[in-house]
Design a protein around this motif. Structure first.
Motif, PDB file in Angstrom:
ATOM      1  N   ASP A   1      -4.004   8.342 -10.323  1.00 23.27           N
ATOM      2  CA  ASP A   1      -3.780   6.925 -10.617  1.00 23.27           C
ATOM      3  C   ASP A   1      -2.377   6.847 -11.206  1.00 23.27           C
ATOM      4  O   ASP A   1      -2.150   7.192 -12.362  1.00 23.27           O
ATOM      5  CB  ASP A   1      -4.825   6.426 -11.612  1.00 23.27           C
ATOM      6  CG  ASP A   1      -4.638   4.966 -11.983  1.00 23.27           C
ATOM      7  OD1 ASP A   1      -3.891   4.263 -11.272  1.00 23.27           O
ATOM      8  OD2 ASP A   1      -5.219   4.534 -12.996  1.00 23.27           O
TER       9      ASP A   1
ATOM     10  N   LYS B   1       1.072   4.964 -12.400  1.00 24.86           N
ATOM     11  CA  LYS B   1       1.536   3.704 -12.950  1.00 24.86           C
ATOM     12  C   LYS B   1       3.029   3.808 -13.289  1.00 24.86           C
ATOM     13  O   LYS B   1       3.471   4.778 -13.898  1.00 24.86           O
ATOM     14  CB  LYS B   1       0.761   3.331 -14.216  1.00 24.86           C
ATOM     15  CG  LYS B   1      -0.710   2.978 -13.968  1.00 24.86           C
ATOM     16  CD  LYS B   1      -0.841   1.646 -13.250  1.00 24.86           C
ATOM     17  CE  LYS B   1      -2.274   1.142 -13.204  1.00 24.86           C
ATOM     18  NZ  LYS B   1      -3.175   2.034 -12.449  1.00 24.86           N
TER      19      LYS B   1
ATOM     20  N   ALA C   1       0.838  -0.403 -10.616  1.00 24.52           N
ATOM     21  CA  ALA C   1       0.769   0.506  -9.478  1.00 24.52           C
ATOM     22  C   ALA C   1       2.072   0.425  -8.686  1.00 24.52           C
ATOM     23  O   ALA C   1       2.701  -0.630  -8.613  1.00 24.52           O
ATOM     24  CB  ALA C   1      -0.408   0.136  -8.585  1.00 24.52           C
TER      25      ALA C   1
ATOM     26  N   MET D   1       0.211   6.509  -0.786  1.00 29.34           N
ATOM     27  CA  MET D   1      -0.686   5.513  -1.361  1.00 29.34           C
ATOM     28  C   MET D   1      -1.896   5.309  -0.456  1.00 29.34           C
ATOM     29  O   MET D   1      -1.765   5.114   0.754  1.00 29.34           O
ATOM     30  CB  MET D   1       0.057   4.189  -1.553  1.00 29.34           C
ATOM     31  CG  MET D   1      -0.751   3.134  -2.293  1.00 29.34           C
ATOM     32  SD  MET D   1      -1.165   3.625  -3.998  1.00 29.34           S
ATOM     33  CE  MET D   1       0.435   3.411  -4.785  1.00 29.34           C
TER      34      MET D   1
ATOM     35  N   LYS E   1      -6.732   1.406  -5.512  1.00 26.34           N
ATOM     36  CA  LYS E   1      -5.609   2.139  -4.936  1.00 26.34           C
ATOM     37  C   LYS E   1      -5.325   3.395  -5.748  1.00 26.34           C
ATOM     38  O   LYS E   1      -5.427   3.400  -6.971  1.00 26.34           O
ATOM     39  CB  LYS E   1      -4.366   1.248  -4.897  1.00 26.34           C
ATOM     40  CG  LYS E   1      -4.483   0.101  -3.906  1.00 26.34           C
ATOM     41  CD  LYS E   1      -3.185  -0.691  -3.818  1.00 26.34           C
ATOM     42  CE  LYS E   1      -3.290  -1.798  -2.772  1.00 26.34           C
ATOM     43  NZ  LYS E   1      -2.040  -2.574  -2.662  1.00 26.34           N
ATOM     44  N   TYR E   2      -4.986   4.451  -5.055  1.00 27.38           N
ATOM     45  CA  TYR E   2      -4.627   5.703  -5.706  1.00 27.38           C
ATOM     46  C   TYR E   2      -3.581   6.403  -4.851  1.00 27.38           C
ATOM     47  O   TYR E   2      -3.277   5.985  -3.727  1.00 27.38           O
ATOM     48  CB  TYR E   2      -5.864   6.598  -5.884  1.00 27.38           C
ATOM     49  CG  TYR E   2      -6.474   7.071  -4.582  1.00 27.38           C
ATOM     50  CD1 TYR E   2      -6.180   8.347  -4.071  1.00 27.38           C
ATOM     51  CD2 TYR E   2      -7.358   6.266  -3.859  1.00 27.38           C
ATOM     52  CE1 TYR E   2      -6.750   8.782  -2.877  1.00 27.38           C
ATOM     53  CE2 TYR E   2      -7.921   6.704  -2.677  1.00 27.38           C
ATOM     54  CZ  TYR E   2      -7.610   7.949  -2.184  1.00 27.38           C
ATOM     55  OH  TYR E   2      -8.157   8.384  -1.004  1.00 27.38           O
TER      56      TYR E   2
END
Length: 269
Positions: free
Chosen positions: A147, A149, A154, A175, A183-184
């Motif tokens: 994850d 940031k 994101a 992505m 989303k990751y």
């Protein structure tokens, strides 16, 4: 050194003549970015400063500079500026004053006032883009599901995130979106490093060295321990030409790190 002169088509004679009269009062330049005396006008010396004095771009990217003048009455959007590069093969300006990264290298670029008496400069470094590399050159790989940031958000399409060992690119973030619309980012990271059982239990990836002896040479017979490659992450905003150091590191062990139900958290420092 080719010079590109940028005119704003909205410029009017009404806005241009007062500036020309003002410019006649400017004294000769002392050095790039330094101040210039003005007589019989205002007490504040005239300066021009670019918003960036050092910037790194990837080949193919572009950047628009902003110039700020003092006194404030010199800040007229309708007035033209000159933009110059000392090496157009590395970075060059187009007719709209936009800087384009052409090929790897370092050069200086300059912005000058319409009278060419106020000057400021920026050191531009152009690097190869973070693109796919030859994965076959490495014998092992591992996955990291994270994850990610950037400033609490994101990554957008303009932001690239990649994994490195030293200065060598080892993986590029992709992505993805899970079934729950979460989303990751998935990283496939490559190396020829140790198997998991060869990495010391107390190995610290946040230490200054990557394991082994002080010069991190895996071929040195005098190592005081196994050489362990440390993987770290960087992000790059192609729109703003800004790099971010991320806060997560790990030893390359060939294992999978993070799962959709429990992602690794990676954020910028």
């Amino acid at each position: 050194m080719e010079r590109t002169r940028i005119f704003n088509m909205k410029a009017t004679v009404k806005g241009f003549l007062p500036f020309c009269l003002f410019a006649l009062l400017l004294m000769s330049m002392t050095s790039c970015g330094d101040y210039y005396d003005i007589v019989n006008s205002v007490d504040e010396p005239a300066t021009m400063e670019l918003d960036r004095h050092a910037v790194t771009l990837m080949v193919g990217d572009q950047l628009t500079f902003k110039a700020t003048f003092t006194p404030d009455e010199l800040n007229d959007e309708d007035l033209p500026l000159y933009w110059m590069s000392e090496n157009d093969d590395i970075a060059s300006f187009d007719d709209d004053g936009i800087l384009h990264a052409v090929s790897p290298g370092t050069c200086k670029v300059y912005g000058t006032s319409v009278t060419e008496t106020l000057v400021d400069e920026c050191v531009v470094t152009v690097i190869e883009p973070w693109t796919e590399f030859n994965a076959r050159a490495f014998g092992r790989e591992m996955m990291v599901y994270a994850d990610v940031k950037i400033n609490g958000e994101a990554p957008t399409d303009d932001i690239l995130v990649a994994a490195f060992c030293g200065e060598q690119l080892r993986g590029i973030g992709e992505m993805r979106e899970a079934q729950n619309n979460k989303k990751y980012m998935a990283f496939r990271i490559y190396s020829d490093n140790l198997s998991p059982d060869e990495i010391p239990d107390d190995f610290d990836p946040y230490a200054e060295t990557s394991g082994g002896d002080d010069d991190d040479d895996p071929d040195n017979d005098e190592d005081d321990g196994p050489y362990v490659e440390v993987i770290y992450f960087q992000a790059y905003n192609r729109k703003t030409a800004q790099f971010y150091e991320m806060d997560y590191r790990l030893a390359f062990d060939g294992e999978t790190h993070g799962y959709l139900s429990k992602l690794i958290e990676i954020k910028n420092k």
